[in-house]
Structures are given as structure tokens and as C-alpha cells.
Write an enzyme that holds these catalytic residues in place. Structure first.
Site, mmCIF file in Angstrom:
data_model
loop_
_atom_site.group_PDB
_atom_site.id
_atom_site.type_symbol
_atom_site.label_atom_id
_atom_site.label_comp_id
_atom_site.label_asym_id
_atom_site.label_seq_id
_atom_site.Cartn_x
_atom_site.Cartn_y
_atom_site.Cartn_z
ATOM 1 N N HIS A 1 45.484 30.765 34.896
ATOM 2 C CA HIS A 1 44.824 32.053 34.637
ATOM 3 C C HIS A 1 45.643 33.225 35.215
ATOM 4 O O HIS A 1 45.067 34.201 35.723
ATOM 5 C CB HIS A 1 43.392 32.059 35.190
ATOM 6 C CG HIS A 1 42.680 30.759 34.964
ATOM 7 N ND1 HIS A 1 42.356 30.322 33.704
ATOM 8 C CD2 HIS A 1 42.291 29.781 35.810
ATOM 9 C CE1 HIS A 1 41.789 29.127 33.786
ATOM 10 N NE2 HIS A 1 41.745 28.777 35.054
ATOM 11 N N CYS A 2 46.954 33.121 35.160
ATOM 12 C CA CYS A 2 47.873 34.182 35.622
ATOM 13 C C CYS A 2 47.657 34.544 37.090
ATOM 14 O O CYS A 2 47.936 35.691 37.485
ATOM 15 C CB CYS A 2 47.749 35.455 34.778
ATOM 16 S SG CYS A 2 47.979 35.222 33.038
#
Ligand code: PMP
Length: 387
Positions: A335-336
Site C-alpha cells: 500500500h505504498c
């Protein structure tokens, strides 16, 4: 389809968002560029959205909001527009790459960065933040809410500390705008970066940056603003200074309809509904064996972002089964936010499976989701959703 990926982008949108974007696209006109009726109408629609956003975040002057492409664009403008060689910035180990990467890049221009540790249950500790202040601390930048665990940071406390010490506070509101009531004055926020396409329920390609009165940033982009065309330098006037090039007028019109929807429903009311659904999901998961949840448990201060792993199964596999066999859309991976996974111990194991609840999810959808998870955790996902 059960859509539980609202932290990436919200879906569906309120009907009026589709209608407003469609109407603006059909009407045409470049806002602030020409004197004819279409251009004036497009300009009015953009200013209307700016005014609605100002109302939502209790911003005294709408011109203090600059439209951007998304949260990332707003964060880049804030960070690169303020920090220069010799400045110190305090941030956390819970940030999205949209904060972490620009800061990493700024290090090579002589900006000093301190990352304070965070807890998955309660976020940053204000004592750690206080202890990290140096003489040259210019800015603090924190995410309001973790996009991995739904953990909420104590922004008001950090704001108060920043005010006391004369330090600027930039808040990444990617996961809180439209989810948690935000009052920039009361929370002592100097800069607020927000997306239009997540919980503000607008189209993709929209976002904005609130810049406190009196604060002048170096623009990261120069060009045509439709104003002061005789000048070779970027105008001082806001928001023109930060809005070079043609704006996404149809997207901004849609965003206006999304914000209007939120103002009518009340962010507080939607938050109660989302919290109830998050608690239902978390309580249900706690009854299933073989699932590990990360972040605050049911009943604790959190948002509707829930990360988990089915023990012994790759997160991408779990997400693929949910999609293929159960028609449930979630997101798997990092999720970055690699630092967050370093903290959770999931960096080397493929991250987590993230369920993110939005304004239009229902109890029935959460129950179907729990049935699917039970089937996956207990039968490897080969069973069908029980009726
Ligand atoms: N910060 C956080 C905490 C986020 O969750 C996201 C989106 N995943 C971003 C920044 C980037 O948002 P955008 O896609 O609007 O640039």
C-alpha cells in the site's frame, strides 16, 4: 461486486457527482481564461467547489485552497515549496511514499529529516515528537490516518506543539478528509494536503492543498494562470500562484457535488456509520481462526481501514481469491507505505490484505465478507459463500 478498496479511491460516487462532471464536460469552457459565457460558467463552478471545501475544513478564505492533481501533487508542492537547504523536518515511520519519497529526495538538497517511531495502536507519541525538535526544525509532516492500519494520529496535540514552537504543520489528509471532521484553525494546521477522489467522493485527478494565510510557497510549477499575463514571473496572487495550466474543471465540478453530499450528510454521521461497520468486521474476524489483524482492535479509535493476513497465505493470493471466487474488491501488498510494514513486520512477507470501508458499504456486505474470509481461512477459499 462488494467494493472494499475505498482507501485507494472511493466507489461508487453519489449520483450527483457523475451528473455534475458530465454537465461540466458537456458545457465546456476554460475557467479563468476567456471572457465568454462558457469560460465564466466554468470559473464559477470551480470557485463554488473551492467555497464548499473551505466550508468543510473551516478554512476562512477559499482562495487559500489550491487545486492539485491528487494528494501526492499537493504534498510535493508543500514539501518542495517550503523546505530548503539547512532546514530540519520531523515526520514518522507511518508515512505513505508520497511523503517519504519527496523527503528522501530533499535530503540530497541538504534537508535534514527525522522519522519518529509509531505504534500501530496509537500512532505517533507526542513526547517523541517534542523530543525530536531542533533549532532548525521548520516543518512537521504527518499522515492524519495510516492507510495501512486505520490508526489515527493526535494531530490536534501536534498542532498545539507546533504553534508553541513556531513550527509549520503539514497534514497528509489522504485517509481522513471526509472521514474525520477537520477544522484547520482549531487543529492548528498550516498546510492540509487532501485528495478529491477518496472520501470526498469526487472524480480521479482531483485534490488540493490548503495554505495558511500569509504563508508563501515556491511554486513547483510555473506557467499560464490566466492572470497577470504581462509578468514573466509567477504571480504572487493566490490561488493563481499554484494553479498553472488548465484546471480539471469537470473533475472539480464533480468534487463539488461530492463535498455537497458530505456537508448534507455530515462527516460525523458518516463516520459513525463507518465505525460501526469497521467494528462489525473486526469483531467478526476475531471469531475466525487463522487470521491476524494489524492495527487498533474493535472499539478503539480508528477508521474503517482494516489490514490482515490469512496465516500461511500470501496476501496477493487472498485478495485474488476474494476477487475471483467472491467478487470482493480489496487491495493486497505494501500500500505504498513500506515503513509501516517494517513496523508491523510484514515488509518481507508481502504486506497485508487491506479492506477499506466507504460511505456506501452496508452491514450485509460486511457479513458476506466475513463468510468469505471464514471460508478462505478454514477451507482455503474453495468453499462458496454460505447463503
Ligand atoms: N497519503 C496517504 C496516507 C495515502 O493513503 C495516499 C493514497 N493511497 C496518498 C498519500 C496518495 O494519494 P493520491 O493517490 O491522492 O496522490
Amino acid at each position: 461486486m462488494i467494493y472494499l478498496d475505498n482507501a485507494a479511491t472511493s466507489w461508487p460516487k453519489p449520483e450527483k457527482v457523475y451528473l455534475a462532471a458530465d454537465e461540466a464536460l458537456r458545457r465546456g469552457g476554460n475557467p479563468g481564461r476567456s471572457g465568454h459565457k462558457l469560460s465564466i460558467a466554468a470559473g464559477r463552478s470551480v470557485e463554488e467547489t473551492r467555497m464548499l471545501l473551505a466550508r468543510l475544513f473551516a478554512i476562512p478564505r477559499p482562495e487559500a485552497i489550491a487545486f492539485t492533481l491528487n494528494t501526492t501533487d499537493a504534498l510535493n508542492l508543500a514539501l518542495k515549496g517550503i523546505l530548503k537547504e539547512g532546514d530540519h523536518v520531523v515526520t514518522s515511520s507511518m508515512e505513505h511514499n508520497s511523503v517519504a519519497r519527496p523527503l528522501e529526495a530533499l535530503k540530497s538538497s541538504g534537508v535534514e529529516v527525522t522519522k519518529v517511531a509509531t505504534s500501530p495502536l496509537s500512532g505517533v507519541d507526542i513526547q517523541d515528537v517534542r523530543a525530536s525538535i531542533k533549532e532548525n526544525t521548520k516543518l512537521m509532516v504527518f499522515t492524519h490516518v495510516s492507510n495501512v492500519t486505520g490508526t489515527i494520529n493526535p494531530i490536534s496535540d501536534i498542532g498545539e506543539l507546533c504553534r508553541e514552537r513556531g513550527i509549520l504543520l503539514l497534514v497528509d489528509a489522504a485517509q481522513s478528509a471526509g472521514v474525520i471532521p477537520i477544522d484547520v484553525m482549531e487543529m492548528d494546521i498550516d498546510l492540509l494536503a487532501f485528495p478529491g477522489h477518496k472520501s470526498l467522493l469526487g472524480p480521479a485527478g482531483t485534490g488540493g492543498l490548503y495554505i495558511r494565510d500569509g504563508l508563501v510557497l515556491n511554486p513547483i510549477r510555473e506557467g499560464g494562470t490566466g492572470s497577470f499575463s504581462e509578468l514573466l514571473t509567477q504571480p504572487e496572487k493566490i490561488p493563481d500562484r499554484y494553479e498553472s495550466g488548465t484546471l480539471n474543471a469537470p473533475g472539480i465540478a464533480g468534487l463539488g457535488a461530492g463535498v455537497r453530499f458530505l456537508l448534507e450528510q455530515g462527516v460525523g454521521t458518516l463516520r459513525e456509520k463507518e465505525s460501526a461497520l469497521a467494528n462489525r468486521l473486526l469483531e467478526g474476524i476475531s471469531q475466525i481462526s487463522g487470521i491476524t489483524v494489524f492495527g487498533p482492535p474493535a472499539g478503539r479509535l480508528r477508521t474503517g481501514v482494516v489490514s490482515l493476513v490469512v496465516d500461511g497465505m500470501e496476501p496477493t493470493q487472498t485478495a485474488a481469491i476474494l476477487d475471483d471466487a467472491f467478487d470482493i474488491a480489496v487491495r493486497a501488498g505494501l500500500h505504498c507505505a513500506p515503513d509501516t510494514h517494517r513496523m508491523l513486520g510484514t515488509l518481507e512477507t508481502g504486506g497485508t490484505v487491506r479492506f477499506s470501508i466507504g460511505a456506501f458499504n452496508t452491514e450485509e456486505e460486511i457479513d458476506l465478507c466475513l463468510e468469505a474470509l471464514r471460508s478462505i481461512a478454514e477451507e482455503g477459499g474453495l468453499g462458496e459463500v454460505r447463503e
